[in-house]
Design a protein around this motif. Sequence first.
Motif, mmCIF file in Angstrom:
data_model
loop_
_atom_site.group_PDB
_atom_site.id
_atom_site.type_symbol
_atom_site.label_atom_id
_atom_site.label_comp_id
_atom_site.label_asym_id
_atom_site.label_seq_id
_atom_site.Cartn_x
_atom_site.Cartn_y
_atom_site.Cartn_z
ATOM 1 N N ASP A 13 2.358 52.741 8.409
ATOM 2 C CA ASP A 13 3.406 53.692 8.015
ATOM 3 C C ASP A 13 4.417 53.940 9.127
ATOM 4 O O ASP A 13 5.622 54.048 8.870
ATOM 5 N N HIS A 14 3.956 54.038 10.361
ATOM 6 C CA HIS A 14 4.860 54.283 11.491
ATOM 7 C C HIS A 14 5.807 53.098 11.700
ATOM 8 O O HIS A 14 7.011 53.281 11.892
ATOM 9 N N GLU A 15 5.247 51.891 11.658
ATOM 10 C CA GLU A 15 6.039 50.685 11.885
ATOM 11 C C GLU A 15 7.102 50.503 10.798
ATOM 12 O O GLU A 15 8.261 50.212 11.094
ATOM 13 N N LEU A 16 6.721 50.675 9.527
ATOM 14 C CA LEU A 16 7.673 50.488 8.435
ATOM 15 C C LEU A 16 8.716 51.605 8.408
ATOM 16 O O LEU A 16 9.896 51.354 8.158
ATOM 17 N N SER A 17 8.319 52.815 8.708
ATOM 18 C CA SER A 17 9.288 53.915 8.780
ATOM 19 C C SER A 17 10.294 53.680 9.902
ATOM 20 O O SER A 17 11.500 53.936 9.730
ATOM 21 N N ALA A 18 9.837 53.177 11.027
ATOM 22 C CA ALA A 18 10.737 52.883 12.145
ATOM 23 C C ALA A 18 11.713 51.765 11.782
ATOM 24 O O ALA A 18 12.895 51.822 12.140
ATOM 25 N N LEU A 19 11.227 50.741 11.072
ATOM 26 C CA LEU A 19 12.122 49.667 10.620
ATOM 27 C C LEU A 19 13.219 50.239 9.735
ATOM 28 O O LEU A 19 14.394 49.919 9.908
ATOM 29 N N HIS A 20 12.849 51.079 8.788
ATOM 30 C CA HIS A 20 13.856 51.672 7.898
ATOM 31 C C HIS A 20 14.864 52.498 8.678
ATOM 32 O O HIS A 20 16.059 52.459 8.381
ATOM 33 N N ALA A 21 14.418 53.216 9.675
ATOM 34 C CA ALA A 21 15.341 54.003 10.492
ATOM 35 C C ALA A 21 16.318 53.090 11.231
ATOM 36 O O ALA A 21 17.519 53.371 11.296
ATOM 37 N N VAL A 30 8.193 59.536 9.464
ATOM 38 C CA VAL A 30 7.104 58.706 8.954
ATOM 39 C C VAL A 30 6.862 59.023 7.483
ATOM 40 O O VAL A 30 6.681 60.178 7.098
ATOM 41 N N GLN A 31 6.880 57.988 6.668
ATOM 42 C CA GLN A 31 6.650 58.094 5.231
ATOM 43 C C GLN A 31 5.309 57.446 4.890
ATOM 44 O O GLN A 31 4.871 56.535 5.583
ATOM 45 N N PRO A 32 4.673 57.868 3.804
ATOM 46 C CA PRO A 32 3.379 57.290 3.409
ATOM 47 C C PRO A 32 3.541 55.959 2.658
ATOM 48 O O PRO A 32 3.177 55.832 1.489
ATOM 49 N N TRP A 33 4.092 54.965 3.336
ATOM 50 C CA TRP A 33 4.391 53.680 2.715
ATOM 51 C C TRP A 33 3.156 53.004 2.130
ATOM 52 O O TRP A 33 3.192 52.523 0.992
ATOM 53 N N ALA A 34 2.100 52.905 2.908
ATOM 54 C CA ALA A 34 0.912 52.156 2.462
ATOM 55 C C ALA A 34 0.382 52.715 1.143
ATOM 56 O O ALA A 34 0.094 51.965 0.206
ATOM 57 N N GLN A 35 0.268 53.999 1.054
ATOM 58 C CA GLN A 35 -0.239 54.649 -0.159
ATOM 59 C C GLN A 35 0.686 54.391 -1.347
ATOM 60 O O GLN A 35 0.232 54.058 -2.440
ATOM 61 N N ALA A 47 9.025 40.534 6.821
ATOM 62 C CA ALA A 47 9.517 39.451 7.672
ATOM 63 C C ALA A 47 9.101 39.790 9.098
ATOM 64 O O ALA A 47 9.383 40.892 9.588
ATOM 65 N N PHE A 48 8.431 38.857 9.743
ATOM 66 C CA PHE A 48 7.892 39.089 11.081
ATOM 67 C C PHE A 48 8.438 38.055 12.059
ATOM 68 O O PHE A 48 8.498 36.863 11.748
ATOM 69 N N ASP A 49 8.811 38.524 13.234
ATOM 70 C CA ASP A 49 9.249 37.674 14.333
ATOM 71 C C ASP A 49 8.299 37.930 15.495
ATOM 72 O O ASP A 49 8.259 39.038 16.036
ATOM 73 N N ALA A 50 7.488 36.930 15.820
ATOM 74 C CA ALA A 50 6.492 37.051 16.889
ATOM 75 C C ALA A 50 5.601 38.277 16.671
ATOM 76 O O ALA A 50 5.287 39.010 17.606
ATOM 77 N N GLY A 51 5.228 38.524 15.425
ATOM 78 C CA GLY A 51 4.327 39.626 15.092
ATOM 79 C C GLY A 51 4.995 40.967 14.883
ATOM 80 O O GLY A 51 4.351 41.923 14.462
ATOM 81 N N ALA A 52 6.300 41.064 15.159
ATOM 82 C CA ALA A 52 7.028 42.329 14.991
ATOM 83 C C ALA A 52 7.677 42.359 13.609
ATOM 84 O O ALA A 52 8.326 41.393 13.194
ATOM 85 N N LEU A 53 7.528 43.480 12.904
ATOM 86 C CA LEU A 53 8.141 43.659 11.595
ATOM 87 C C LEU A 53 9.642 43.852 11.763
ATOM 88 O O LEU A 53 10.091 44.817 12.373
ATOM 89 N N ILE A 54 10.426 42.904 11.203
ATOM 90 C CA ILE A 54 11.883 42.983 11.330
ATOM 91 C C ILE A 54 12.578 43.032 9.973
ATOM 92 O O ILE A 54 13.793 43.190 9.912
ATOM 93 N N GLY A 55 11.806 42.891 8.875
ATOM 94 C CA GLY A 55 12.398 42.956 7.546
ATOM 95 C C GLY A 55 11.360 43.321 6.516
ATOM 96 O O GLY A 55 10.158 43.133 6.731
ATOM 97 N N PHE A 56 11.835 43.846 5.384
ATOM 98 C CA PHE A 56 10.918 44.339 4.358
ATOM 99 C C PHE A 56 11.632 44.393 3.013
ATOM 100 O O PHE A 56 12.832 44.650 2.946
ATOM 101 N N VAL A 57 10.877 44.160 1.954
ATOM 102 C CA VAL A 57 11.336 44.416 0.597
ATOM 103 C C VAL A 57 10.102 44.722 -0.251
ATOM 104 O O VAL A 57 9.001 44.228 0.041
ATOM 105 N N GLN A 58 10.292 45.542 -1.264
ATOM 106 C CA GLN A 58 9.206 45.776 -2.214
ATOM 107 C C GLN A 58 9.708 45.563 -3.627
ATOM 108 O O GLN A 58 10.910 45.625 -3.897
ATOM 109 N N VAL A 59 8.768 45.281 -4.521
ATOM 110 C CA VAL A 59 9.070 45.118 -5.932
ATOM 111 C C VAL A 59 8.208 46.093 -6.714
ATOM 112 O O VAL A 59 6.981 46.018 -6.668
#
Length: 132
Positions: A13-21, A30-35, A47-59
């Motif tokens: 949740d922290h990592e994905l919230s930071a990406l969105h910011a 911090v949003q409850p993304w996983a849930q 989308a990951f670059d060397a293990g770092a989350l740099i992109g995201f999409v959901q359906v």
Amino acid sequence: MTIELIHRFPVDDHELSALHARAFGGPDLVQPWAQRLERHALTWIGAFDAGALIGFVQVGWDGGRHAFLLDTAVDSAHQHRGIGVALVEAATAESRAAGCEWLHVDFEPHLAHFYLDRCGFRPTQAGLIPLR
């Protein structure tokens, strides 16, 4: 740069919230993304670059014919490199594989070039009721 797309990755949740910011320039709340994703999403892709989350999409979906593209985000430092298009293409393929017949997306006017020209969506008439 080698980007790896990972479907239904374990969400922090922290990592994905930071990406969105970073992607949207908003506050880093911090949003409850996983849930939310486990409960409501057909799929999600990172989308990951060397293990770092740099992109995201959901359906999201209705459990039947309609899927909905949501939360497309690419880290501001990695934008304009085709990562967003790759995420949307992967989400489209997953929606098709799940038996969906339609993939919907809503977007703000400044994103029309991305969704219509780069990703292949076509304009449609739609309606919206603001709830706040």
